[in-house]
Scaffold this active site. Structure first.
Site, PDB file in Angstrom:
ATOM      1  N   GLY A 285       0.867  -1.180   0.000  1.00  0.00           N
ATOM      2  CA  GLY A 285       0.000   0.000   0.000  1.00  0.00           C
ATOM      3  C   GLY A 285       0.899   1.224   0.000  1.00  0.00           C
TER       4      GLY A 285
ATOM      5  CG  ASP B 265       0.021   2.020  -5.755  1.00  0.00           C
ATOM      6  OD1 ASP B 265      -1.134   1.582  -5.931  1.00  0.00           O
ATOM      7  OD2 ASP B 265       0.797   1.607  -4.876  1.00  0.00           O
TER       8      ASP B 265
HETATM    9  O1  MRU Z   1       0.628  -4.043  -4.622  1.00  0.00           O
HETATM   10  P1  MRU Z   1       0.012  -3.295  -3.474  1.00  0.00           P
HETATM   11  O2  MRU Z   1      -0.820  -4.145  -2.585  1.00  0.00           O
HETATM   12  O3  MRU Z   1       1.050  -2.486  -2.715  1.00  0.00           O
HETATM   13  O4  MRU Z   1      -0.955  -2.261  -4.163  1.00  0.00           O
HETATM   14  C1  MRU Z   1      -1.698  -1.379  -3.359  1.00  0.00           C
HETATM   15  C2  MRU Z   1      -2.648  -0.533  -4.117  1.00  0.00           C
HETATM   16  O5  MRU Z   1      -2.726  -0.573  -5.308  1.00  0.00           O
HETATM   17  C3  MRU Z   1      -3.462   0.447  -3.314  1.00  0.00           C
HETATM   18  O6  MRU Z   1      -4.687   0.681  -3.920  1.00  0.00           O
HETATM   19  C4  MRU Z   1      -2.691   1.772  -3.220  1.00  0.00           C
HETATM   20  O7  MRU Z   1      -1.368   1.562  -2.809  1.00  0.00           O
HETATM   21  C5  MRU Z   1      -3.340   2.712  -2.275  1.00  0.00           C
HETATM   22  S1  MRU Z   1      -3.227   2.176  -0.620  1.00  0.00           S
HETATM   23  C6  MRU Z   1      -3.933   3.335   0.375  1.00  0.00           C
END
Ligand code: MRU
Length: 340
Positions: free
Chosen positions: A45, A230
């Site tokens: 996240g 992200d």
């Molecule tokens: O691969 P991840 O689990 O790190 O991806 C996370 C996401 O895509 C979330 O939607 C994003 O980081 C926002 S978290 C508040």
């Protein structure tokens, strides 16, 4: 619940790969442990990755505080390089490294400066997410049916969450909501983490396969889609977990408002548009195997992009701690960043 904490010289975090079956903490005593935790998504996240990166530098600072300034800086630089190489898309990670390093470089006591700046990033994340939850909750009405993707809850941030934080805040205000959570192939952050957080909060949640989203929008009265981010480019184009772009296009077809919720620390003014956002590609084994069993013939090629980019024109609003930004995003984003 605290997703990640700095306790003495140890970085302590919930191992998210074990959820929902087991809540276990891992304690990292060095940079390599934190880097491995990031690469294998024990911590994940975008905002949580920013905090993890900052804490990796804080830990290095604490461990080397007794050394001369030049040596501290060179140890910090080693940590910076290792953490920067873990995951490319979530800009919080890279901006946090830059912020802490800049503070350390310009200070006569780099260890102390790095430590303090890392804690500031952690505290700012708590506060930003709490505020964005309140702004976002104003958009939700009693009876809303919200579809969300991946995990954007407390687990994805220092605490509170972004898109999920909006939902939780509205729920705690007494609004009755129903949530559809995409399972989020291949690592199932929606099924494993979002559903777990919502169940803890007592919010009604239904997990669906990612490919059910169109059908569910059409037949189950979805009134809003809210996702996280992200990296948001200067023009509002938004990178988020793979599958987000398809949701945005489907939401447009069904005339459902599509919101992105993210702290200003997820906006990257140096990236002009989505074309320039680096997208992480992950290993084929994440798709090739399910529950330890091979589900793809060895000879087949596998493509595993972890993120996609949703063009700004599909986004109804970007919920931040500075309020809800609306198009034209170049302008609203610039104003929000100036006012920070
Ligand atoms: O691969 P991840 O689990 O790190 O991806 C996370 C996401 O895509 C979330 O939607 C994003 O980081 C926002 S978290 C508040």
């Amino acid at each position: 619940m605290r997703t990640i904490e700095l306790k003495g010289e140890k970085v302590v975090m919930i191992d998210q790969t074990l959820l929902p079956e087991e809540v276990r903490l891992i304690e990292c005593a060095d940079t390599e442990c934190i880097a491995e935790a990031i690469e294998s998504l024990r911590i994940r996240g975008a905002p949580a990755l920013g905090v993890a990166a900052a804490f990796a530098l804080a830990q290095t600072a604490l461990k080397n505080a007794h050394k001369p300034a030049q040596e501290v800086l060179s140890e910090l630089e080693k940590t910076r390089r290792r953490i920067a190489a873990t995951r490319p898309t979530a800009v919080n990670l890279h901006l946090a490294l830059e912020r802490v390093m800049n503070r350390a470089r310009e200070s006569p006591s780099p260890a102390e400066a790095a430590y303090r700046e890392a804690l500031r990033i952690y505290e700012e994340d708590l506060e930003a997410n709490r505020r964005l939850g309140e702004h976002g909750a104003e958009l939700l009405e009693d009876g809303d049916v919200v579809l969300t993707h991946c995990n954007t809850g407390a687990l994805a941030t220092a605490s509170y969450g972004t898109a999920l934080g909006v939902i939780v805040t509205a729920w705690r205000q007494g609004k009755r909501l129903r949530v559809f959570a995409d399972e989020t192939r291949p690592l199932l952050q929606g099924a494993r983490l979002t559903a777990w957080e919502l169940v803890q909060e007592g919010i009604p949640v239904t997990v669906i396969t990612d490919s059910s989203a169109g059908y569910v929008m059409r037949t189950r009265g979805v009134t809003k889609v809210i996702v996280g981010a992200d990296r948001i480019a200067a023009n509002g184009d938004t990178a988020n977990k793979i599958g987000t772009y398809s949701l945005a296009v489907l939401a447009r077809e069904h005339r459902i408002p599509f919101y992105v919720a993210a702290p200003l620390s997820t906006i990257d003014p140096e990236t002009p548009d989505g074309e320039r956002i680096p997208v992480e590609y992950r290993g084929r084994e994440e798709i090739e195997f399910f529950n330890g069993r091979r589900i793809v013939p060895r000879e087949a090629e596998v493509l595993n992009p972890a993120f996609d980019v949703t063009p700004a024109r599909y986004i109804t609003g970007i919920i931040t701690e500075a309020g809800v930004l609306t198009p034209p995003y170049e302008e609203s984003i610039r104003r929000a960043l100036e006012g920070r």
